[in-house]
Every structure is written in structure tokens, then in C-alpha cells.
Design a protein around this motif. Structure first.
Motif, PDB file in Angstrom:
ATOM      1  N   ASP A 122       0.828  -1.209   0.000  1.00  0.00           N
ATOM      2  CA  ASP A 122       0.000   0.000   0.000  1.00  0.00           C
ATOM      3  C   ASP A 122       0.867   1.266   0.000  1.00  0.00           C
ATOM      4  OD1 ASP A 122      -2.947  -0.739   0.339  1.00  0.00           O
ATOM      5  OD2 ASP A 122      -1.984  -2.003   1.850  1.00  0.00           O
ATOM      6  N   GLU A 123       0.588   2.151  -0.932  1.00  0.00           N
ATOM      7  CA  GLU A 123       1.342   3.406  -1.034  1.00  0.00           C
ATOM      8  C   GLU A 123       1.304   4.189   0.289  1.00  0.00           C
ATOM      9  OE1 GLU A 123       3.272   4.410  -3.276  1.00  0.00           O
ATOM     10  OE2 GLU A 123       3.527   6.554  -2.875  1.00  0.00           O
ATOM     11  N   LYS A 126       3.968   4.616   3.219  1.00  0.00           N
ATOM     12  CA  LYS A 126       5.097   5.530   3.207  1.00  0.00           C
ATOM     13  C   LYS A 126       4.879   6.708   4.151  1.00  0.00           C
ATOM     14  CE  LYS A 126       6.524   6.400  -1.101  1.00  0.00           C
ATOM     15  NZ  LYS A 126       6.297   6.499  -2.579  1.00  0.00           N
ATOM     16  N   SER A 132       9.099   2.184   1.229  1.00  0.00           N
ATOM     17  CA  SER A 132       8.274   1.943   0.047  1.00  0.00           C
ATOM     18  C   SER A 132       7.147   0.989   0.405  1.00  0.00           C
ATOM     19  CB  SER A 132       9.110   1.356  -1.105  1.00  0.00           C
ATOM     20  OG  SER A 132       9.112  -0.061  -1.041  1.00  0.00           O
ATOM     21  N   HIS A 133       6.222   0.830  -0.556  1.00  0.00           N
ATOM     22  CA  HIS A 133       5.080  -0.065  -0.332  1.00  0.00           C
ATOM     23  C   HIS A 133       5.513  -1.525  -0.282  1.00  0.00           C
ATOM     24  CE1 HIS A 133       5.798   0.161  -4.646  1.00  0.00           C
ATOM     25  NE2 HIS A 133       5.202  -1.012  -4.762  1.00  0.00           N
TER      26      HIS A 133
END
Ligand code: ZN
Length: 199
Positions: A122-123, A126, A132-133
Motif C-alpha cells: 500500500d502506497e 510511506k 516503500s510499499h
């Protein structure tokens, strides 16, 4: 004990954030509690128990000693019963300036899972300490204490706080997040609510 000039500015911001939580339905009834570390040593300001959190003002916050967890002056109101969670955060995280607590429905639903999943892919991770995802994000999910257990809960909170993750969850209850400002703390709760709502 009175708030410093900077305390006053941030307490005003904290009241705006508290109203935002209330208007979203994340602290209906008298739910939700809010705090601010003072610029004065060994002191933080805690929201009072019982009131509607859509209608707080800076004069209502109560001074608490970080070293003892006791009121720093005699007051007519009592601090929130969940003050020990805020105390545990202030003791464990030197950089925590403000702690925001509310009951977003997606987070509460996620926390009631017997084994709440780690977040991956999942973005929004962050915004909660991941580079990062592709990393995994495990959010601390503690058993919700009874009112009796809550009175001595600060050490458990301090023990479970993770250096990179700016929030903890109490299962079936809600989330506490912290940051350099009340706005930053709320942004972490928003990120977690999005993560939980999109699982
Ligand atoms: Zn609560």
C-alpha cells in the motif's frame, strides 16, 4: 502552572484537530482525548474527561507531570481516564510533541481481527515510516485495558512503541498517534484509517 506562549498556539491547533475528529464521527459522545508536551520541562497538557471534543478550548487542558503522572496543580476538572497512554508516549518518544486519540471505524474494525494483518503493498505505508510499499508495516495492536488496568498502563505503552511507527492501536477501541504538531499526529491517523479501510 500556566501554558507558555508557544503552548497556547499549539493548544489552539489541538482544539481545531479535536473538532475535526468529532465532525468526522471519530470521537462521538465524549470519546477522544488530546495532549500537548509543554515547552516547560516535565509537563504536558491533557484534555479533560467527559466533555464533547468538538467544543474544547485551550483553558480546559490540565497540566500533568511526566515524571509522576500526577496533576501539577489543583484543578476543578479531572484529566481524561486515558491519560496514562499519553503519559507512556511522552516518556518513550522524546520527539512526540502532541498526541491525538480517536476511534476511526476502519481502524477499530481492523483491530478486532484476532490476528490483524500487517500492511504490505500500500502506497499509504510511506506516510507511516516505510521507505516503500514493498516493506511490511506492523502496527502495534495492544489488548484494550479495563479502567482499572488503564490506571497503570503507561509502562506497557512505552514498551510497545516502535521507533519508526508513530502510532499504537488498542484493540476494539481506537488509535493514538503522535507528532511534532497536532496536525502531523492527525495525518498519521488518517493514513492508518485509509490503510484499514482498503484491506
Ligand atoms: Zn478512546
Amino acid at each position: 502552572v500556566v501554558p507558555s506562549a508557544l503552548d497556547k498556539v499549539l493548544l489552539k491547533e489541538l482544539c481545531v484537530i479535536a473538532r475535526r475528529c468529532y465532525e468526522r464521527g471519530w470521537s462521538f459522545g465524549t470519546a477522544g482525548n488530546f495532549s500537548l508536551r509543554s515547552t516547560q520541562p516535565d509537563l504536558f497538557w491533557q484534555s479533560p474527561t467527559g466533555l464533547c471534543k468538538g467544543e474544547l478550548n485551550p483553558d480546559l487542558f490540565l497540566p500533568i507531570r511526566i515524571s509522576t503522572g500526577h496533576l501539577a496543580s489543583s484543578e476543578r476538572c479531572r484529566p481524561s481516564g486515558e491519560m496514562p497512554v499519553h503519559l507512556g508516549v511522552f516518556r518513550a518518544v522524546e520527539s512526540a510533541r502532541s498526541v491525538v486519540h480517536c476511534h476511526p471505524p476502519g481502524v477499530v474494525r481492523w483491530s478486532k481481527n484476532p490476528a490483524p494483518p500487517v500492511f504490505h503493498g500500500d502506497e499509504m505505508q510511506k506516510h507511516l515510516g516505510c521507505h516503500s510499499h514493498k516493506e511490511e508495516l506492523a502496527v502495534p495492536n495492544l489488548v484494550n485495558p479495563t479502567p482499572e488496568e488503564m490506571a497503570n498502563f503507561a509502562p506497557q505503552v512505552a514498551e510497545h512503541v516502535k521507533p519508526k511507527v508513530p502510532l499504537i492501536v488498542l484493540a476494539g477501541h481506537g488509535v493514538y498517534a503522535w507528532g511534532k504538531t497536532p496536525m502531523e499526529a492527525l495525518s498519521y491517523i488518517e493514513a492508518l484509517e485509509v490503510l484499514c479501510a482498503t484491506q
